[in-house]
Design a protein around this motif. Structure first.
Motif, PDB file in Angstrom:
ATOM      1  N   UNK A   5      54.147  40.020  -0.556  1.00 23.65           N
ATOM      2  CA  UNK A   5      54.528  40.515   1.285  1.00 23.65           C
ATOM      3  C   UNK A   5      54.765  38.931   1.641  1.00 23.65           C
ATOM      4  N   UNK A   6      53.244  38.615   1.485  1.00 27.58           N
ATOM      5  CA  UNK A   6      53.203  36.398   2.770  1.00 27.58           C
ATOM      6  C   UNK A   6      54.797  35.925   1.531  1.00 27.58           C
ATOM      7  N   UNK A   7      55.204  35.975   0.526  1.00 22.11           N
ATOM      8  CA  UNK A   7      55.955  35.282  -0.036  1.00 22.11           C
ATOM      9  C   UNK A   7      57.435  35.362   0.542  1.00 22.11           C
ATOM     10  N   UNK A   8      57.237  36.972   0.335  1.00 22.23           N
ATOM     11  CA  UNK A   8      58.768  37.697   1.216  1.00 22.23           C
ATOM     12  C   UNK A   8      58.920  37.224   2.726  1.00 22.23           C
ATOM     13  N   UNK A   9      58.117  37.347   2.956  1.00 17.65           N
ATOM     14  CA  UNK A   9      57.726  37.167   5.012  1.00 17.65           C
ATOM     15  C   UNK A   9      58.388  35.808   4.982  1.00 17.65           C
ATOM     16  N   UNK A  10      57.934  34.161   4.010  1.00 19.43           N
ATOM     17  CA  UNK A  10      57.445  32.943   3.875  1.00 19.43           C
ATOM     18  C   UNK A  10      59.190  32.699   3.714  1.00 19.43           C
ATOM     19  N   UNK A  11      59.723  33.659   2.927  1.00 16.43           N
ATOM     20  CA  UNK A  11      61.222  32.885   2.616  1.00 16.43           C
ATOM     21  C   UNK A  11      61.945  33.448   3.443  1.00 16.43           C
TER      22      UNK A  11
END
Length: 230
Positions: A5-11
């Motif tokens: 979820x964090x990687x999706x948000x960051x991207x």
């Protein structure tokens, strides 16, 4: 799941800035690319930024990117023919979401060709950026590319010596402008027949500055870190 979820948000955050624009167009320090409003004034047109087209206009002009309007494709993505509401014909270069080199080429082309204006360089009319959709809008060249005229049996018959010589001189003038006469010293690095477009009068215009490089005025050579071009 938290990490994903964090990687999706960051991207998503890195790709979107104000108004859904990619971050590199809003953050002056992101990827070394400045905002459109920070670009130097164009030496011929006096413009301080690159005109922006909204997605609705481009979709309508290309009939929702109809396959019938597709002109070609390359490492950047697909190119479509379009017609604006006022009747002006355009060519839309649409970045493929699966293109690894596309974003870098997009940034490079915006930074370089937006500052150049010459009768033998294809004219960049503007861009369209909406979330992950990134497109460049060019003037439309009705006679397509030089390689089609050379290698197509029907097109080859229309290239007599006078027209061939006219095309040779036009390409040379465009290259001379890039190397010596423009405010920026540009090396194209991918000059080939398919990157030379022909207008209605068969005048040549150099296109595709995705891997071009800007040199210092006193610089005459450089080494690349990897093999590029065709």
């Amino acid at each position: 799941m938290i990490i994903l979820a964090f990687l999706y948000w960051f991207r998503k955050r890195s790709m979107e800035g104000r108004g859904g624009q990619p971050k590199f167009l809003n953050d002056p320090t992101a990827s070394g690319v400045r905002r459109y409003e920070d670009l130097p004034i164009d030496e011929h047109r006096g413009e301080t930024d690159l005109p922006s087209f909204d997605l609705t206009t481009v979709v309508a002009a290309t009939e929702n990117f109809s396959s019938a309007n597709m002109l070609g494709h390359g490492g950047f993505g697909m190119v479509y023919k379009g017609c604006l509401a006022d009747g002006q014909e355009i060519a839309v270069k649409r970045l493929s979401r699966n293109s690894g080199q596309g974003i870098d080429e997009f940034k490079n082309e915006v930074m370089l060709i937006a500052k150049l204006q010459h009768r033998n360089l294809v004219r960049l009319l503007g861009c369209c950026i909406h979330k992950e959709e990134m497109m460049l809008i060019y003037e439309y060249m009705p006679n397509r590319s030089l390689d089609l005229c050379i290698f197509d049996k029907n097109g080859n018959s229309s290239l007599d010596w006078r027209k061939r010589f006219q095309i040779i001189i036009g390409i040379a003038r465009g290259v001379l402008y890039l190397h010596q006469d423009s405010r920026l010293k540009i090396i194209h690095r991918d000059l080939k027949a398919s990157n030379v477009l022909l207008d209605g009068s068969m005048n040549p215009k150099i296109s595709d500055f995705g891997i071009a490089r800007m040199f210092r005025d006193d610089q005459i050579e450089a080494n690349t870190n990897k093999v590029v071009g065709t």
